[in-house]
Design a protein around this motif. Structure first.
Motif, PDB file in Angstrom:
ATOM      1  N   LYS A   4      40.992  51.207  40.229  1.00 38.54           N
ATOM      2  CA  LYS A   4      41.675  50.420  41.598  1.00 38.54           C
ATOM      3  C   LYS A   4      42.678  49.384  41.847  1.00 38.54           C
ATOM      4  O   LYS A   4      42.687  48.591  40.759  1.00 38.54           O
ATOM      5  N   VAL A   6      44.350  46.510  43.491  1.00 43.84           N
ATOM      6  CA  VAL A   6      44.216  45.247  44.251  1.00 43.84           C
ATOM      7  C   VAL A   6      45.618  44.688  44.368  1.00 43.84           C
ATOM      8  O   VAL A   6      45.943  43.961  43.655  1.00 43.84           O
ATOM      9  N   LEU A  31      37.624  40.590  40.791  1.00 45.37           N
ATOM     10  CA  LEU A  31      38.372  41.687  40.946  1.00 45.37           C
ATOM     11  C   LEU A  31      38.221  42.481  38.915  1.00 45.37           C
ATOM     12  O   LEU A  31      38.197  43.807  38.483  1.00 45.37           O
ATOM     13  N   ALA A  36      39.281  46.628  38.279  1.00 41.24           N
ATOM     14  CA  ALA A  36      40.083  46.445  39.326  1.00 41.24           C
ATOM     15  C   ALA A  36      41.688  45.555  38.404  1.00 41.24           C
ATOM     16  O   ALA A  36      41.749  45.566  38.060  1.00 41.24           O
ATOM     17  N   VAL A  38      45.003  43.879  39.244  1.00 36.52           N
ATOM     18  CA  VAL A  38      45.238  42.810  39.955  1.00 36.52           C
ATOM     19  C   VAL A  38      46.879  42.838  40.040  1.00 36.52           C
ATOM     20  O   VAL A  38      47.168  42.678  38.748  1.00 36.52           O
ATOM     21  N   PHE A  88      48.758  50.305  46.493  1.00 34.96           N
ATOM     22  CA  PHE A  88      47.446  49.632  46.457  1.00 34.96           C
ATOM     23  C   PHE A  88      46.353  50.059  47.198  1.00 34.96           C
ATOM     24  O   PHE A  88      46.165  50.436  48.840  1.00 34.96           O
ATOM     25  N   ALA A  90      43.325  48.510  48.431  1.00 34.85           N
ATOM     26  CA  ALA A  90      43.171  47.167  48.953  1.00 34.85           C
ATOM     27  C   ALA A  90      44.017  46.263  49.081  1.00 34.85           C
ATOM     28  O   ALA A  90      44.622  46.012  48.212  1.00 34.85           O
ATOM     29  N   LEU A 215      36.278  46.698  46.863  1.00 38.93           N
ATOM     30  CA  LEU A 215      36.123  47.786  46.135  1.00 38.93           C
ATOM     31  C   LEU A 215      34.758  48.986  46.631  1.00 38.93           C
ATOM     32  O   LEU A 215      35.476  49.697  46.413  1.00 38.93           O
ATOM     33  N   THR A 218      37.222  51.144  48.956  1.00 42.85           N
ATOM     34  CA  THR A 218      38.458  51.902  49.019  1.00 42.85           C
ATOM     35  C   THR A 218      37.986  53.056  48.636  1.00 42.85           C
ATOM     36  O   THR A 218      38.982  54.217  48.106  1.00 42.85           O
TER      37      THR A 218
END
Length: 221
Positions: A4, A6, A31, A36, A38, A88, A90, A215, A218
């Motif tokens: 993911k 973010v 995160l 994730a 970032v 992205f 989130a 998360l 998402t």
């Protein structure tokens, strides 16, 4: 599960005139722990003012929000005008007075506040795309500016701030420091953090839950 991505919006460096450093670092740490990817962003604008964090007094100098935010992001940060919602999954906005002084003017104008145009444009894009947003500390004060009337959020238990949120059209829910409030329809998750926290671990208890929930959201279509 795909990694993911973010976006995190910072508002400077330091609780009294920028992003709250503990809240930001806890967010970035959680995160990273959850796998994730970032990217930090900040508006390339002058800070409203500079506060001496030792004395609490205003200093006779000017600083740039993006430059100061780069201190926390270890230089890995971009101008928010370059951010694209399509890149992205989130968005998360840590608190600190910078959220109410630099990302918006809530600290000065209260219910008549406006959100910095680049910040508002990006946040609205996430909202319109149905992508989750996490707000903490004072940053949920601008939730109604992003989502419009009826948005559910928390700043904890501060009566004056909660009243301002309600007057702007938000639906404020009281919340303990270790908990989160979720607007399920809008995929907005908020937590009080240092609006209530008396220690860094107390702040982390709610922030970690908020990051985890963002998360999780998402993965929901």
């Amino acid at each position: 599960m795909t990694q993911k991505k973010v976006a995190v919006i910072l508002s400077g460096c330091g609780v009294y005139d920028g992003a709250e450093i503990h809240e930001t670092v806890i967010t970035l740490l959680r995160l990273d722990q959850r796998g994730a990817k970032v990217q930090c962003f900040a508006p390339n604008i002058a800070q409203h003012h500079v506060i001496n964090h030792l004395t609490g007094e205003e200093m006779p100098e000017s600083r740039n929000v993006l430059v100061e935010s780069a201190r926390i992001a270890r230089g890995d940060i971009k101008d928010i005008s370059e951010a694209n919602v399509e890149d992205f999954d989130a968005l998360i906005v840590p608190g600190g007075f910078g959220a109410a002084k630099n990302l918006s003017d809530f600290a000065f104008k209260g219910t008549e506040c406006a959100v910095q145009p680049d910040v508002l444009a990006l946040a609205e894009a996430f909202a319109e795309a149905g992508k989750p947003i996490g707000l903490m500390c004072i940053s949920p004060a601008i939730a109604a500016k992003i989502y419009g009337p009826g948005v559910v959020c928390t700043i904890g238990k501060d009566a004056d701030t909660a009243a301002a949120v309600s007057k702007m059209g938000g639906e404020h829910h009281e919340c303990d420091v270790s908990e989160i409030v979720e607007d399920k329809a809008r995929k907005l998750v908020s937590t009080p953090a240092y609006m209530l926290a008396n220690s860094i671990s107390e702040a982390a208890s709610g922030i970690n839950k908020m990051v985890d929930r963002v998360l999780e959201l998402t993965q929901q279509e």
